[in-house]
Write an enzyme that holds these catalytic residues in place. Structure first.
Site, PDB file in Angstrom:
ATOM      1  CB  CYS A 332     -77.641  26.772 112.773  1.00  0.00           C
ATOM      2  SG  CYS A 332     -79.298  26.354 113.346  1.00  0.00           S
ATOM      3  CD  GLU A 366     -73.871  28.027 113.546  1.00  0.00           C
ATOM      4  OE1 GLU A 366     -74.221  28.104 114.728  1.00  0.00           O
ATOM      5  OE2 GLU A 366     -74.081  27.038 112.829  1.00  0.00           O
TER       6      GLU A 366
END
EC number: 2.1.1.35
Length: 375
Positions: A332, A366
């Site tokens: 992330c 991401e």
């Protein structure tokens, strides 16, 4: 925090800007062509939280925009906080947008529900369930419960009340999400106030990608670190002989075990242990009852999957990962991913590389990386 400005007509431009940035920032690793998975351009978040702003007889949802000059950016006392009124929120799911005005209309003139209401949290699913948490700066009482139960029935949702040292669950503290991935339906318990993937459509893309890159390992085993509520564990179990997954959060471990049972998965085990402790156990440097119960010597791990927090992996964890034939890294935070890849690409090469637009209209990205051992 900046409030995202949603402009569906410009979605492709913002996604292309992210693609170009990721390609540029990771070019030194000579990865294959970047696979890009777009999000719905609006109404993509299944969970959101809002402050409730009281202004005379009126009340409304609010977020805060924090502004500061460059020299004051590191000084919290000099940052300017602006209240932004939200009558709708195109980032949130359509179900949340439908509930937002209906909820306020129901509580505006209802003293037990309105008095000192501080914050509202919504948790919804693609399959239509909704859980609403009302957070107060006062203690909840029987009058609150009676009105909250009426509100629950009126809105067709589940309600939880929170206050200091109070958590009042009227029906249940979770929703059940149903995600169709590659023609299969996976069921997930998602607990209030616990981490879940916020963008369900992108979650489906991530699960499909992870299933694709791990095929061909049916005779080997998967070890998973930071497994959360079993999001990947559930979807990947059929690609391996056995799966051993760990997570430090008690709530997430309990949900992961529920999710394995709900999906009829009997070849996966979820244990509660930090990634660092588990890495030590795999090296034979940590024992104890839990480690003994796992019977680590019975596993033949070929693949490791990690989905770490924004801080990424420490050096010891990277060294541990380098011992596996394949590494699936879900990140992330591209910055810490790049830092970790400096170490991991000493022994492995990148064979698949993906960008998942989990948070449109923000700078966040991401990424998914498959690394395979060079030898």
């Amino acid at each position: 925090m900046a409030i995202p400005v949603v402009d569906p007509d410009r979605y492709d431009q913002q996604l292309e800007a992210k693609r170009e940035r990721i390609v540029r920032d990771f070019s030194r690793f000579a990865p294959p062509a970047l696979e890009v998975y777009p999000s719905p351009p609006s109404h993509y978040r299944q969970r959101c939280e809002f402050r409730i702003w009281h202004q005379g007889d009126d009340l409304f949802y609010a977020m805060f925009e924090i502004q500061a000059s460059e020299e004051d950016a590191e000084n919290p006392k000099k940052r300017k906080k602006t209240v932004i009124r939200l009558d709708d929120y195109p980032v949130a799911s359509r179900q949340i947008n439908d509930l937002m005005p209906r909820l306020l209309d129901a509580i505006r003139d209802n003293d037990p529900l309105r008095r000192r209401l501080f914050q509202v949290e919504f948790l919804t699913t693609l399959s239509g369930e909704a859980l609403v948490t009302l957070i107060y700066h006062r203690q909840l009482d029987d009058a609150w419960e009676a009105e909250a139960r009426r509100l629950q029935e009126r809105l067709g949702v589940m309600i939880i009340g929170r206050a200091r040292k109070q958590r009042w669950v009227l029906e249940r503290d979770h929703v059940w999400e149903r995600l169709e991935v590659e023609g299969r339906e996976f069921v997930y318990q998602q607990v209030e106030n616990s981490f879940t993937q916020p963008n369900a459509q992108i979650c489906r893309s991530m699960l499909a990608w992870a299933r694709d890159v791990t095929r061909g390992s049916e005779s080997a085993d998967l070890v998973e670190l930071y497994c959360g509520n079993g999001n990947f564990t559930v979807a990947l179990a059929e690609n391996f002989r056995r799966v051993l997954a760990t997570e430090i959060s008690r709530t997430s471990v309990a949900s992961a075990r529920q999710n394995l049972a709900a999906n009829g998965i009997d070849n996966a085990t979820v244990g509660r242990m930090s990634a660092e402790e588990f890495a030590a156990a795999l090296r034979g440097e940590k024992g104890g009852r839990r480690v003994a119960e796992w019977a680590l010597d019975d596993y033949a791990f070929s693949t490791v999957l990690v989905d770490p927090p924004r801080a990424g992996l420490d050096d010891a964890s990277c060294r541990q990962l380098s011992g596996y034939s394949r590494i699936v890294y879900i990140s992330c935070n591209p910055e810490t991913l790049a830092s970790n890849l400096e170490r991991l690409t000493e022994t492995h090469r990148i064979t698949r590389f993906a960008l998942f637009d989990q948070f449109p209209w923000t700078h966040h990205c991401e990424c998914g990386v498959l690394l395979e051992r060079r030898d």
